[in-house]
Design an enzyme around this catalytic site. Structure first.
Site, PDB file in Angstrom:
ATOM      1  N   ASP A  13      -6.746   2.718  61.413  1.00 63.88           N
ATOM      2  CA  ASP A  13      -5.963   1.887  62.338  1.00 63.88           C
ATOM      3  C   ASP A  13      -4.556   1.735  61.768  1.00 63.88           C
ATOM      4  O   ASP A  13      -4.300   2.045  60.605  1.00 63.88           O
ATOM      5  CB  ASP A  13      -6.627   0.500  62.468  1.00 63.88           C
ATOM      6  CG  ASP A  13      -5.829  -0.442  63.348  1.00 63.88           C
ATOM      7  OD1 ASP A  13      -5.358  -0.008  64.412  1.00 63.88           O
ATOM      8  OD2 ASP A  13      -5.642  -1.612  62.968  1.00 63.88           O
ATOM      9  N   SER A  14      -3.666   1.200  62.607  1.00 64.40           N
ATOM     10  CA  SER A  14      -2.296   0.952  62.160  1.00 64.40           C
ATOM     11  C   SER A  14      -2.226  -0.187  61.143  1.00 64.40           C
ATOM     12  O   SER A  14      -1.227  -0.328  60.451  1.00 64.40           O
ATOM     13  CB  SER A  14      -1.429   0.616  63.367  1.00 64.40           C
ATOM     14  OG  SER A  14      -2.006  -0.456  64.079  1.00 64.40           O
ATOM     15  N   TYR A  45       2.299  -0.188  65.408  1.00 70.83           N
ATOM     16  CA  TYR A  45       2.524   1.109  66.048  1.00 70.83           C
ATOM     17  C   TYR A  45       2.825   0.942  67.544  1.00 70.83           C
ATOM     18  O   TYR A  45       3.443   1.805  68.146  1.00 70.83           O
ATOM     19  CB  TYR A  45       1.270   1.978  65.929  1.00 70.83           C
ATOM     20  CG  TYR A  45       1.052   2.692  64.610  1.00 70.83           C
ATOM     21  CD1 TYR A  45       1.608   2.252  63.416  1.00 70.83           C
ATOM     22  CD2 TYR A  45       0.259   3.837  64.574  1.00 70.83           C
ATOM     23  CE1 TYR A  45       1.365   2.920  62.222  1.00 70.83           C
ATOM     24  CE2 TYR A  45       0.019   4.519  63.394  1.00 70.83           C
ATOM     25  CZ  TYR A  45       0.570   4.045  62.215  1.00 70.83           C
ATOM     26  OH  TYR A  45       0.325   4.719  61.036  1.00 70.83           O
ATOM     27  N   GLY A  46       2.332  -0.147  68.110  1.00 71.91           N
ATOM     28  CA  GLY A  46       2.321  -0.319  69.567  1.00 71.91           C
ATOM     29  C   GLY A  46       3.671  -0.359  70.236  1.00 71.91           C
ATOM     30  O   GLY A  46       3.772  -0.297  71.455  1.00 71.91           O
ATOM     31  N   CYS A  76      -7.634   2.504  66.396  1.00 71.70           N
ATOM     32  CA  CYS A  76      -6.393   1.967  66.961  1.00 71.70           C
ATOM     33  C   CYS A  76      -6.206   2.515  68.373  1.00 71.70           C
ATOM     34  O   CYS A  76      -6.150   3.732  68.569  1.00 71.70           O
ATOM     35  CB  CYS A  76      -5.235   2.386  66.070  1.00 71.70           C
ATOM     36  SG  CYS A  76      -3.614   1.946  66.695  1.00 71.70           S
ATOM     37  N   ASN A  77      -6.097   1.616  69.334  1.00 70.00           N
ATOM     38  CA  ASN A  77      -5.916   2.059  70.722  1.00 70.00           C
ATOM     39  C   ASN A  77      -4.617   2.831  70.901  1.00 70.00           C
ATOM     40  O   ASN A  77      -4.563   3.796  71.659  1.00 70.00           O
ATOM     41  CB  ASN A  77      -5.894   0.845  71.652  1.00 70.00           C
ATOM     42  CG  ASN A  77      -7.255   0.218  71.807  1.00 70.00           C
ATOM     43  OD1 ASN A  77      -7.953   0.477  72.762  1.00 70.00           O
ATOM     44  ND2 ASN A  77      -7.642  -0.610  70.850  1.00 70.00           N
ATOM     45  N   THR A  78      -3.574   2.399  70.193  1.00 73.02           N
ATOM     46  CA  THR A  78      -2.278   3.066  70.355  1.00 73.02           C
ATOM     47  C   THR A  78      -2.345   4.505  69.839  1.00 73.02           C
ATOM     48  O   THR A  78      -1.876   5.443  70.494  1.00 73.02           O
ATOM     49  CB  THR A  78      -1.188   2.256  69.607  1.00 73.02           C
ATOM     50  OG1 THR A  78      -1.209   0.912  70.094  1.00 73.02           O
ATOM     51  CG2 THR A  78       0.180   2.854  69.817  1.00 73.02           C
ATOM     52  N   HIS A 190      -6.662  -5.978  68.241  1.00 74.63           N
ATOM     53  CA  HIS A 190      -6.539  -7.398  67.965  1.00 74.63           C
ATOM     54  C   HIS A 190      -7.208  -8.295  69.007  1.00 74.63           C
ATOM     55  O   HIS A 190      -7.516  -9.446  68.737  1.00 74.63           O
ATOM     56  CB  HIS A 190      -5.061  -7.783  67.872  1.00 74.63           C
ATOM     57  CG  HIS A 190      -4.384  -7.306  66.631  1.00 74.63           C
ATOM     58  ND1 HIS A 190      -4.373  -5.989  66.253  1.00 74.63           N
ATOM     59  CD2 HIS A 190      -3.689  -7.984  65.676  1.00 74.63           C
ATOM     60  CE1 HIS A 190      -3.698  -5.873  65.122  1.00 74.63           C
ATOM     61  NE2 HIS A 190      -3.275  -7.063  64.748  1.00 74.63           N
TER      62      HIS A 190
HETATM   63  N1  DGL Z   1      -3.866  -1.279  66.378  1.00 72.66           N
HETATM   64  C1  DGL Z   1      -2.991  -1.434  67.507  1.00 72.66           C
HETATM   65  C2  DGL Z   1      -3.770  -1.130  68.799  1.00 72.66           C
HETATM   66  O1  DGL Z   1      -4.984  -1.185  68.844  1.00 72.66           O
HETATM   67  C3  DGL Z   1      -2.381  -2.822  67.578  1.00 72.66           C
HETATM   68  C4  DGL Z   1      -1.400  -3.102  66.469  1.00 72.66           C
HETATM   69  C5  DGL Z   1      -0.191  -2.188  66.502  1.00 72.66           C
HETATM   70  O2  DGL Z   1       0.641  -2.319  67.431  1.00 72.66           O
HETATM   71  O3  DGL Z   1      -0.080  -1.356  65.613  1.00 72.66           O
HETATM   72  O4  DGL Z   1      -3.170  -0.797  69.797  1.00 72.66           O
END
Ligand code: DGL
Length: 269
Positions: A13-14, A45-46, A76-78, A190
């Site tokens: 993840d980020s 990252y978002g 990480c979704n992004t 999150h």
């Molecule tokens: N991990 C990122 C997500 O799931 C959220 C935090 C970020 O913006 O890096 O999109």
């Protein structure tokens, strides 16, 4: 090299947010070892561009492959939204799962009305990755997405049940709820921590799709299919690697994980 079955699952993840996926994996697959990578030096990252996210994602993938893993999970979704192709291209046949695939499948399967809301970071929402994936599964679904950039800092601040977070959620969710969605995908690492508050704001008849839980379920299925599940009765090994250890790392990490974090290692690239 240990037998492939005994290698850890690589989860990344980020930052610390992906620990929501680790927590779900620990509950669903208590025998599996996990190697977690959080890019805490470069989060968030978002709000970054696609090419930057692709570059960071390639580095993390290569690092985990170098350590030896049997499966990769993009928590990480992004990263999943804009760089899953980068991971798959480097993984050389290793199974690669991601939170978007899992979340999209669960939402399409569970929605009755076919009207589905998605909330996530600006990069995830702009990529349209959830809508594309859901339309590939069922062209008839209607997807309404909303970027919620303030949720990540609010969660990191620990304001999980705070009037400011509630007001922010009311504001963000209003346009999505106006479309009469029956399911809402929590499209960011999150957001599972905001579940009680979001359920309250959205109303009890809206089904919240937690992609951390659905990802763990998918990981269990894939390991069984590939005959890669770990056996025996020895305890699994949990390791956490990060690119920086900021001041509040331990407390934030433990909030996400729901238990004590143990040893955290700073990466040597
Ligand atoms: N991990 C990122 C997500 O799931 C959220 C935090 C970020 O913006 O890096 O999109």
């Amino acid at each position: 090299m240990p037998p492939v079955r005994d290698l850890p699952i690589g989860v990344f993840d980020s930052g610390v947010g992906g620990l929501t996926v680790v927590r779900a994996l620990m509950e669903r697959l208590p025998l599996e070892s996990i190697l977690y990578f959080g890019d805490t030096a470069r989060v968030p990252y978002g709000i970054k561009s696609v090419s930057t996210i692709e570059h960071f994602t390639a580095q993390i993938t290569d690092y985990l492959l170098g350590r030896g893993v049997k499966m990769l999970i993009i928590a990480c979704n992004t990263m999943a939204a804009v760089a899953s192709g980068v991971v798959k291209a480097r993984a050389g046949g290793l199974p690669v799962l991601d939170v978007i695939e899992a979340g999209a499948r669960a939402a399409v399967a569970e929605s009755h009305s076919g009207a589905i809301g998605v909330i996530g970071t600006p990069t995830t929402v702009n990529s349209n990755a959830y809508a594309r994936r859901m339309h590939a599964l069922d062209p008839a679904v209607r997807v309404y997405s909303q970027a919620c950039p303030l949720f990540v800092p609010l969660v990191e601040e620990g304001w999980l049940d705070h009037p400011v977070t509630r007001l922010t959620a009311q504001e963000y969710l209003r346009p999505v709820l106006a479309e009469k969605v029956d399911s809402l995908v929590l499209g960011c690492t999150h957001y599972p921590l905001l579940k009680p508050l979001l359920q309250d704001v959205a109303g009890s008849d809206i089904h919240l799709v937690d992609s951390a839980i659905t990802t763990a379920e998918q990981a269990a299925q894939r390991l069984a299919e590939l005959d890669l599940a770990r056996r025996g009765d020895t305890l699994p090994d949990y390791r956490y690697v990060v690119t920086d250890i900021p001041l509040r790392f331990q407390t934030i990490g433990e909030r996400f994980l729901g238990r004590s974090l143990g040893a955290v290692e700073k990466v040597e690239w």
